[in-house]
Design an enzyme around this catalytic site. Structure first.
Site, PDB file in Angstrom:
ATOM      1  N   HIS A   1      -0.686 -12.240   0.541  1.00  0.00           N
ATOM      2  CA  HIS A   1      -1.561 -11.275  -0.117  1.00  0.00           C
ATOM      3  C   HIS A   1      -2.301 -11.826  -1.331  1.00  0.00           C
ATOM      4  O   HIS A   1      -3.496 -11.566  -1.509  1.00  0.00           O
ATOM      5  CB  HIS A   1      -0.726 -10.052  -0.528  1.00  0.00           C
ATOM      6  CG  HIS A   1      -1.514  -8.801  -0.707  1.00  0.00           C
ATOM      7  ND1 HIS A   1      -0.977  -7.548  -0.545  1.00  0.00           N
ATOM      8  CD2 HIS A   1      -2.813  -8.585  -1.020  1.00  0.00           C
ATOM      9  CE1 HIS A   1      -1.902  -6.630  -0.764  1.00  0.00           C
ATOM     10  NE2 HIS A   1      -3.022  -7.229  -1.064  1.00  0.00           N
TER      11      HIS A   1
ATOM     12  N   SER B   1     -12.685  -4.081   0.387  1.00  0.00           N
ATOM     13  CA  SER B   1     -13.593  -3.247  -0.415  1.00  0.00           C
ATOM     14  C   SER B   1     -15.050  -3.593  -0.114  1.00  0.00           C
ATOM     15  O   SER B   1     -15.850  -3.822  -1.023  1.00  0.00           O
ATOM     16  CB  SER B   1     -13.310  -3.401  -1.914  1.00  0.00           C
ATOM     17  OG  SER B   1     -12.102  -2.775  -2.268  1.00  0.00           O
ATOM     18  N   PRO B   2     -15.431  -3.629   1.166  1.00  0.00           N
ATOM     19  CA  PRO B   2     -16.801  -4.037   1.508  1.00  0.00           C
ATOM     20  C   PRO B   2     -17.871  -3.053   1.065  1.00  0.00           C
ATOM     21  O   PRO B   2     -19.061  -3.389   1.074  1.00  0.00           O
ATOM     22  CB  PRO B   2     -16.752  -4.144   3.035  1.00  0.00           C
ATOM     23  CG  PRO B   2     -15.697  -3.170   3.433  1.00  0.00           C
ATOM     24  CD  PRO B   2     -14.652  -3.273   2.355  1.00  0.00           C
TER      25      PRO B   2
ATOM     26  N   GLY C   1     -17.572  -1.531  -1.999  1.00  0.00           N
ATOM     27  CA  GLY C   1     -17.501  -1.475  -3.453  1.00  0.00           C
ATOM     28  C   GLY C   1     -16.215  -0.937  -4.024  1.00  0.00           C
ATOM     29  O   GLY C   1     -16.039  -0.927  -5.238  1.00  0.00           O
ATOM     30  N   GLY C   2     -15.329  -0.450  -3.165  1.00  0.00           N
ATOM     31  CA  GLY C   2     -14.037   0.011  -3.655  1.00  0.00           C
ATOM     32  C   GLY C   2     -13.902   1.523  -3.675  1.00  0.00           C
ATOM     33  O   GLY C   2     -14.887   2.273  -3.643  1.00  0.00           O
TER      34      GLY C   2
ATOM     35  N   TYR D   1       0.851  -1.183   0.000  1.00  0.00           N
ATOM     36  CA  TYR D   1       0.000   0.000   0.000  1.00  0.00           C
ATOM     37  C   TYR D   1       0.893   1.242   0.000  1.00  0.00           C
ATOM     38  O   TYR D   1       1.203   1.836   1.043  1.00  0.00           O
ATOM     39  CB  TYR D   1      -0.946   0.001   1.199  1.00  0.00           C
ATOM     40  CG  TYR D   1      -1.984  -1.096   1.162  1.00  0.00           C
ATOM     41  CD1 TYR D   1      -2.208  -1.843   0.006  1.00  0.00           C
ATOM     42  CD2 TYR D   1      -2.754  -1.398   2.281  1.00  0.00           C
ATOM     43  CE1 TYR D   1      -3.161  -2.855  -0.024  1.00  0.00           C
ATOM     44  CE2 TYR D   1      -3.709  -2.401   2.257  1.00  0.00           C
ATOM     45  CZ  TYR D   1      -3.902  -3.133   1.101  1.00  0.00           C
ATOM     46  OH  TYR D   1      -4.843  -4.133   1.072  1.00  0.00           O
TER      47      TYR D   1
ATOM     48  N   ALA E   1     -17.685   3.675  -3.362  1.00  0.00           N
ATOM     49  CA  ALA E   1     -18.399   3.544  -2.095  1.00  0.00           C
ATOM     50  C   ALA E   1     -19.454   4.622  -1.920  1.00  0.00           C
ATOM     51  O   ALA E   1     -20.552   4.364  -1.416  1.00  0.00           O
ATOM     52  CB  ALA E   1     -17.405   3.585  -0.938  1.00  0.00           C
ATOM     53  N   GLY E   2     -19.140   5.838  -2.350  1.00  0.00           N
ATOM     54  CA  GLY E   2     -20.083   6.929  -2.174  1.00  0.00           C
ATOM     55  C   GLY E   2     -21.368   6.757  -2.954  1.00  0.00           C
ATOM     56  O   GLY E   2     -22.414   7.279  -2.561  1.00  0.00           O
TER      57      GLY E   2
END
Length: 287
Positions: free
Chosen positions: A128, A208-209, A211-212, A53, A216-217
């Site tokens: 990963h 990404s629960p 949607g990523g 990351y 998400a918004g």
């Protein structure tokens, strides 16, 4: 905050995903630290990261170092916070992602992650992503060595299919603590893995629960039933999505990413949102 378990370790029912704070579009360091502090203030005791990351090639472990700084500078007791990190997925710095599942690499990567996190032993270390160039059992075998050496306390896998989950559990001698796969209203192809984890008593951590990043918004616009249920409860569609995921099985611990304090403050409220059986059926049926 309600709690769930990863192996025998209690964690908050909602965790914090650190990825948005370190890749493309990331905020400044001060806002990232404030976001992590807000999560801790709200009772979050699971923070998910990875050495990959980061944005530029010369900043491997950017998010791990960010989390370590936030934990050092928070005013409360962090002894109950479980930091989960991952290795085996790399970013060369050109926007691409590559793989390295060689055991010798994973062992070295875990040692470097522990150094960046400032810990003697990583709380939870996860392979990963499978590397098609390396037999899966060899990659997982590195986790066995890391466990036995005390470099990590718990071992998990990410982006694994049911066969790989069973293989990992076998190689680890029943010590597989977690599976971290993508799962959200928009991505349900990991349902089989979730169900298997529930059967085996292994923690399932949806990444990404919502949607990523970037999606998400708009969750409520993309999936109307989630917006409708949200309106009925006077909450956000994002809270409904996380509560729906928690209702899938008691091994589920969503790790929504955040880069603003307000985002994680909204997400944690999902732990106390009770959805009716009829509401869950409506959400289950959403495609």
């Amino acid at each position: 905050m309600q709690t769930r378990h990863i192996a025998d370790v209690p964690v908050s029912a909602i965790g914090l995903g650190g990825m948005p704070m370190s890749i493309e579009g990331r905020p400044d360091r001060a806002r990232s630290i404030a976001t992590i502090h807000a999560a801790l203030d709200a009772g979050v005791t699971l923070i998910d990261t990875a050495d990959a990351y980061h944005l530029h090639a010369d900043e491997v472990g950017h998010n791990e170092e960010l989390i370590a700084e936030a934990l050092r500078t928070w005013g409360g007791d962090t002894s109950s916070v479980l930091v989960a990190t991952k290795g085996g997925h790399l970013r060369p710095g050109d926007g691409s992602w590559t793989l390295n599942g060689r055991p010798e690499y994973l062992k070295k990567a875990a040692q470097e992650s522990a150094r960046r996190l400032g810990v003697e032993a990583i709380g939870l270390y996860q392979f990963h992503r499978p590397d098609p160039e390396v037999p899966y059992e060899e990659s997982v075998g590195a986790l066995v060595e890391l466990l036995d050496a005390g470099t990590i306390r718990l071992a998990g896998v990410s982006n694994a299919n049911p066969e790989q989950i069973r293989l990992a559990q076998d190689v680890l001698g029943g010590r597989l603590a977690s599976v971290q796969n993508q799962y959200s209203p928009a991505f349900r192809s990991s349902q089989a893995e979730l169900d298997l984890c529930a059967e085996l008593g292994i923690a399932f951590l949806p990444w990404s629960p919502l949607g990523g990043i970037g999606k998400a918004g708009g969750l409520g616009d993309a999936f109307a039933p989630f917006a409708q249920v949200a309106d009925a409860h006077g909450v956000s569609p994002q809270q409904v999505a996380l509560a729906w995921e928690l209702a899938q099985a008691d091994v589920v611990v969503p790790i929504p990413g955040a880069s603003r304090p307000a985002s994680i403050q909204d997400s944690v409220l999902a732990a106390d949102l009770e959805l009716s059986g009829e509401e869950l059926e409506r959400l289950d049926a959403t495609a």
